[in-house]
Design a protein around this motif. Sequence first.
Motif, mmCIF file in Angstrom:
data_model
loop_
_atom_site.group_PDB
_atom_site.id
_atom_site.type_symbol
_atom_site.label_atom_id
_atom_site.label_comp_id
_atom_site.label_asym_id
_atom_site.label_seq_id
_atom_site.Cartn_x
_atom_site.Cartn_y
_atom_site.Cartn_z
ATOM 1 N N GLY A 9 0.803 -1.205 0.000
ATOM 2 C CA GLY A 9 0.000 0.000 0.000
ATOM 3 C C GLY A 9 0.835 1.254 0.000
ATOM 4 N N LEU A 10 0.419 2.208 0.832
ATOM 5 C CA LEU A 10 1.092 3.497 0.917
ATOM 6 C C LEU A 10 1.754 3.674 2.278
ATOM 7 C CD1 LEU A 10 -1.707 5.536 -0.886
ATOM 8 C CD2 LEU A 10 0.474 4.782 -1.836
ATOM 9 N N SER A 163 -6.661 8.169 7.053
ATOM 10 C CA SER A 163 -7.843 7.594 6.405
ATOM 11 C C SER A 163 -7.848 7.810 4.897
ATOM 12 C CB SER A 163 -9.127 8.157 7.027
ATOM 13 O OG SER A 163 -9.141 9.574 6.955
ATOM 14 N N VAL A 164 -7.264 8.894 4.414
ATOM 15 C CA VAL A 164 -7.239 9.138 2.967
ATOM 16 C C VAL A 164 -6.250 8.190 2.295
ATOM 17 C CG1 VAL A 164 -6.926 10.853 1.150
ATOM 18 C CG2 VAL A 164 -8.015 11.515 3.303
ATOM 19 N N LEU A 165 -5.139 7.897 2.966
ATOM 20 C CA LEU A 165 -4.219 6.883 2.440
ATOM 21 C C LEU A 165 -4.936 5.536 2.347
ATOM 22 C CD1 LEU A 165 -0.942 7.687 4.420
ATOM 23 C CD2 LEU A 165 -1.317 8.033 1.977
ATOM 24 N N ALA A 166 -5.670 5.188 3.410
ATOM 25 C CA ALA A 166 -6.400 3.915 3.420
ATOM 26 C C ALA A 166 -7.468 3.875 2.333
ATOM 27 C CB ALA A 166 -7.025 3.678 4.793
ATOM 28 N N LEU A 167 -8.109 5.004 2.042
ATOM 29 C CA LEU A 167 -9.102 5.056 0.973
ATOM 30 C C LEU A 167 -8.460 4.701 -0.368
ATOM 31 C CD1 LEU A 167 -11.927 5.738 -0.141
ATOM 32 C CD2 LEU A 167 -11.177 8.141 -0.245
ATOM 33 N N CYS A 168 -7.300 5.265 -0.644
ATOM 34 C CA CYS A 168 -6.603 4.954 -1.899
ATOM 35 C C CYS A 168 -6.264 3.467 -1.985
ATOM 36 C CB CYS A 168 -5.329 5.784 -2.014
ATOM 37 S SG CYS A 168 -5.610 7.554 -2.201
ATOM 38 N N GLU A 169 -5.812 2.911 -0.880
ATOM 39 C CA GLU A 169 -5.446 1.494 -0.849
ATOM 40 C C GLU A 169 -6.671 0.595 -1.004
ATOM 41 O OE1 GLU A 169 -1.721 1.991 2.282
ATOM 42 O OE2 GLU A 169 -3.762 1.750 3.036
ATOM 43 N N ASN A 170 -7.720 0.872 -0.215
ATOM 44 C CA ASN A 170 -8.883 -0.018 -0.168
ATOM 45 C C ASN A 170 -9.780 0.093 -1.396
ATOM 46 O OD1 ASN A 170 -7.867 -0.593 2.347
ATOM 47 N ND2 ASN A 170 -9.527 0.365 3.482
ATOM 48 N N ALA A 171 -10.008 1.291 -1.884
ATOM 49 C CA ALA A 171 -10.936 1.487 -2.999
ATOM 50 C C ALA A 171 -10.295 1.182 -4.348
ATOM 51 C CB ALA A 171 -11.475 2.915 -2.997
ATOM 52 N N PHE A 172 -8.977 1.347 -4.453
ATOM 53 C CA PHE A 172 -8.339 1.233 -5.759
ATOM 54 C C PHE A 172 -7.176 0.238 -5.801
ATOM 55 C CE2 PHE A 172 -10.102 5.508 -5.317
ATOM 56 C CZ PHE A 172 -10.975 5.525 -6.386
ATOM 57 N N GLY A 173 -6.784 -0.293 -4.664
ATOM 58 C CA GLY A 173 -5.641 -1.202 -4.635
ATOM 59 C C GLY A 173 -4.336 -0.501 -4.930
ATOM 60 N N ARG A 175 -0.786 1.198 -4.507
ATOM 61 C CA ARG A 175 0.383 1.045 -3.656
ATOM 62 C C ARG A 175 1.564 1.753 -4.313
ATOM 63 N NH1 ARG A 175 -0.257 -4.259 -5.991
ATOM 64 N NH2 ARG A 175 1.610 -4.879 -7.138
ATOM 65 N N LEU A 176 2.525 2.063 -3.475
ATOM 66 C CA LEU A 176 3.746 2.685 -3.962
ATOM 67 C C LEU A 176 4.850 2.278 -3.004
ATOM 68 C CD1 LEU A 176 4.185 6.409 -5.049
ATOM 69 C CD2 LEU A 176 5.970 5.100 -3.933
ATOM 70 N N ALA A 177 5.660 1.345 -3.417
ATOM 71 C CA ALA A 177 6.802 0.936 -2.606
ATOM 72 C C ALA A 177 7.893 1.988 -2.742
ATOM 73 C CB ALA A 177 7.313 -0.428 -3.067
ATOM 74 N N ARG A 178 8.677 2.128 -1.697
ATOM 75 C CA ARG A 178 9.755 3.133 -1.741
ATOM 76 C C ARG A 178 10.639 2.887 -2.963
ATOM 77 N NH1 ARG A 178 12.595 6.694 1.370
ATOM 78 N NH2 ARG A 178 11.379 6.312 3.258
ATOM 79 N N PRO A 179 10.816 3.927 -3.780
ATOM 80 C CA PRO A 179 11.717 3.765 -4.926
ATOM 81 C C PRO A 179 13.106 3.350 -4.453
ATOM 82 C CG PRO A 179 10.439 5.781 -5.133
ATOM 83 C CD PRO A 179 10.181 5.242 -3.751
ATOM 84 N N ALA A 180 13.704 2.433 -5.178
ATOM 85 C CA ALA A 180 15.020 1.910 -4.795
ATOM 86 C C ALA A 180 16.070 3.015 -4.827
ATOM 87 C CB ALA A 180 15.422 0.783 -5.742
#
Length: 196
Positions: A9-10, A163-173, A175-180
């Motif tokens: 997720g985020l 909660s807004v981060l969770a909305l992005c994760e839950n409603a749309f799936g 995610r953004l992993a830390r760029p290497a």
Amino acid sequence: MMSDDADRGLELFRAGDFPLYTLTFVRDLPPDELLRRMGVDEETLAPRDARELSEEFADDFYDADEPVVTTGSDGGWTWAWEQGGTHGLDDRVLRAVSAGTRAVVLHHNEKPMDRFRYAVDRESVVDFDTLGPVRPVGGDPTRLDPFMRPLGLVPGGVAPLYSVLALCENAFGIRLARPAESDEERWSGRLLPLPY
């Protein structure tokens, strides 16, 4: 949080120190095309690794008028990360990036406030901020209610932390992993100033 949660997720934005950022997520669009639609200066558009990005843009990375933006793709969504700008929030940019697809924009600042925008094919669907009571607007402001209500994002209510981060994760799936921090190259560039 468990250490392996950081890649889901985020979580990066819950755990990290990012006082200001704008994230633009677009479904099924190549990273360079996303930057073009956002108004990148074509002379600065190129794949770069972390070292090249730092060397080329140095102190200009957080410029509000001409922010440096990096991109990547995770789970079918292409993301653009502005660490100093708000171009993704602009109506013209949102229409351009969502043309023929879907776009989600999340802005966070140190007020603290989050702003959430969701658009489909150039039309705003849901738009709200958390500076005051949550008041969704847009073409279909209740579209995300099944995802928002369980998170405490109810009209007239105060938005719970993250909660807004969770909305992005839950409603749309989303995610953004830390760029290497390695030799991995990502498309990046400087966005042109928005015309006013």
